[in-house]
Design a protein around this motif. Structure first.
Motif, mmCIF file in Angstrom:
data_model
loop_
_atom_site.group_PDB
_atom_site.id
_atom_site.type_symbol
_atom_site.label_atom_id
_atom_site.label_comp_id
_atom_site.label_asym_id
_atom_site.label_seq_id
_atom_site.Cartn_x
_atom_site.Cartn_y
_atom_site.Cartn_z
ATOM 1 N N GLU A 298 -8.345 -0.958 58.278
ATOM 2 C CA GLU A 298 -7.582 -2.185 57.228
ATOM 3 C C GLU A 298 -8.338 -2.922 56.511
ATOM 4 O OE1 GLU A 298 -4.280 -2.438 56.658
ATOM 5 O OE2 GLU A 298 -3.646 -0.706 58.104
ATOM 6 N N GLU B 136 -1.015 0.678 49.646
ATOM 7 C CA GLU B 136 -2.191 -0.266 49.677
ATOM 8 C C GLU B 136 -2.941 -0.319 50.784
ATOM 9 O OE1 GLU B 136 0.206 -3.257 46.579
ATOM 10 O OE2 GLU B 136 -0.783 -3.806 48.492
ATOM 11 N N ASN C 245 -9.179 1.725 51.857
ATOM 12 C CA ASN C 245 -8.631 1.739 53.491
ATOM 13 C C ASN C 245 -9.713 2.610 54.306
ATOM 14 O OD1 ASN C 245 -7.590 4.181 53.755
ATOM 15 N ND2 ASN C 245 -5.566 3.373 53.289
ATOM 16 N N LYS D 264 5.097 0.849 48.207
ATOM 17 C CA LYS D 264 4.202 0.128 47.582
ATOM 18 C C LYS D 264 2.954 -0.468 48.536
ATOM 19 C CE LYS D 264 6.728 -0.879 43.351
ATOM 20 N NZ LYS D 264 7.267 -1.889 42.461
ATOM 21 N N LEU D 265 3.381 -1.277 49.632
ATOM 22 C CA LEU D 265 2.598 -2.067 50.146
ATOM 23 C C LEU D 265 1.930 -0.866 51.438
ATOM 24 C CD1 LEU D 265 4.629 -5.282 51.475
ATOM 25 C CD2 LEU D 265 2.728 -4.961 50.116
ATOM 26 N N PRO E 251 -9.429 -3.873 52.022
ATOM 27 C CA PRO E 251 -9.004 -4.316 50.635
ATOM 28 C C PRO E 251 -9.374 -2.995 49.806
ATOM 29 C CG PRO E 251 -10.606 -5.761 51.336
ATOM 30 C CD PRO E 251 -10.323 -5.377 52.417
ATOM 31 N N ARG E 252 -9.089 -2.896 48.887
ATOM 32 C CA ARG E 252 -9.340 -2.268 47.859
ATOM 33 C C ARG E 252 -9.346 -0.410 48.105
ATOM 34 N NH1 ARG E 252 -14.446 -3.339 44.279
ATOM 35 N NH2 ARG E 252 -15.802 -3.415 46.190
ATOM 36 N N ALA F 281 2.437 8.245 50.229
ATOM 37 C CA ALA F 281 1.925 7.345 48.951
ATOM 38 C C ALA F 281 1.602 8.199 47.886
ATOM 39 C CB ALA F 281 0.781 6.656 49.528
ATOM 40 N N ARG G 56 3.260 8.550 44.201
ATOM 41 C CA ARG G 56 2.410 8.461 42.690
ATOM 42 C C ARG G 56 2.682 9.484 42.043
ATOM 43 N NH1 ARG G 56 -1.698 6.676 46.844
ATOM 44 N NH2 ARG G 56 -2.136 4.625 46.673
ATOM 45 N N ASP H 61 -15.314 -3.900 52.311
ATOM 46 C CA ASP H 61 -14.014 -3.167 51.975
ATOM 47 C C ASP H 61 -14.431 -1.578 51.490
ATOM 48 O OD1 ASP H 61 -14.787 -2.510 49.153
ATOM 49 O OD2 ASP H 61 -14.726 -4.685 48.901
#
Length: 223
Positions: A64, A176, A69, A172-173, A66-67, A214, A218, A38
């Motif tokens: 792509e 991430e 990118n 939101k997605l 997790p945690r 994004a 925020r 990741d």
């Protein structure tokens, strides 16, 4: 004697990562010195390997993950080491992904369907300090750069527009690091519908790409 190029391999899919490692280590002069599953691990591994004087000379970075990118990890690594040589290796050729990756400091951008010999050639080219982007990817980068230049206007207060509940859900997605395809799968929508929603989100937030959207979301506490 051929100089060894030390590689940090960053890929969240174990099978893909193992396959890439096998391909890389069959090539003379290539050594995989570290792996990460990741983005956060990639940043940590890079710092650890540098501390141990084990390179890495080139980082192969998936987008792509997790945690954190791949674009975010690239930016973090380049911030800590401006001389870092990072190649984005991904299945995605979205214009904003390419633009954001290059802006973050990536020196190469390849799709995962690239032949092994082209991958090796790109690694050696980037290692020598010469950026390398596939022609079809470079054309997308030029299109995105042109679009941003055309859309640039003198700073003026932007009228805030309200995002719909569905757009907030997609935002939101998106924040991430999810691709349009992953968002479509998770929300059971057509990929084209997601793409239209993303365009509307960027328009309403008056931003040029997903990363900016994004960040602004925020700041406005929309997430």
């Amino acid at each position: 004697m051929t100089e060894t190029i030390r590689i940090l391999l960053c890929e969240d899919q174990t099978l893909m990562r193992q396959g890439l490692r096998t391909i890389l280590e069959l090539e003379p002069g290539i050594q995989v010195v570290g792996e990460a599953g990741d983005g956060e691990e990639a940043v940590g591994q890079y710092a650890s390997l540098r501390h141990q004087d084990k390179g890495p000379d080139v980082v192969l970075m998936d987008i792509e993950m997790p945690r954190m990118n791949g674009v975010q990890a690239t930016a973090a690594i380049v911030q800590s080491d401006p001389q870092a040589s990072i190649i984005i290796l991904t299945t995605f050729d979205y214009e904003d992904y390419v633009f954001d990756a290059v802006k973050a400091g990536a020196m190469g951008y390849l799709l995962k369907d690239v032949p092994a010999n082209e991958l090796m050639a790109t690694i050696r080219q980037v290692y020598s300090g010469v950026p390398s982007i596939q022609p079809k990817i470079a054309s997308k980068l030029l299109v995105e750069f042109g679009r941003k230049e055309r859309s640039a206007t003198p700073a003026r207060p932007a009228q805030e527009e309200t995002l719909s509940p569905r757009e907030i859900e997609i935002l939101k997605l998106l924040a991430e690091g999810a691709s349009n395809r992953k968002i479509a799968e998770q929300l059971v929508l057509a990929e084209g519908t997601v793409k239209n929603h993303v365009s509307n989100i960027l328009s309403k937030l008056h931003t040029g790409n997903r990363t900016q959207a994004a960040h602004l979301a925020r700041e406005r506490k929309l997430l």
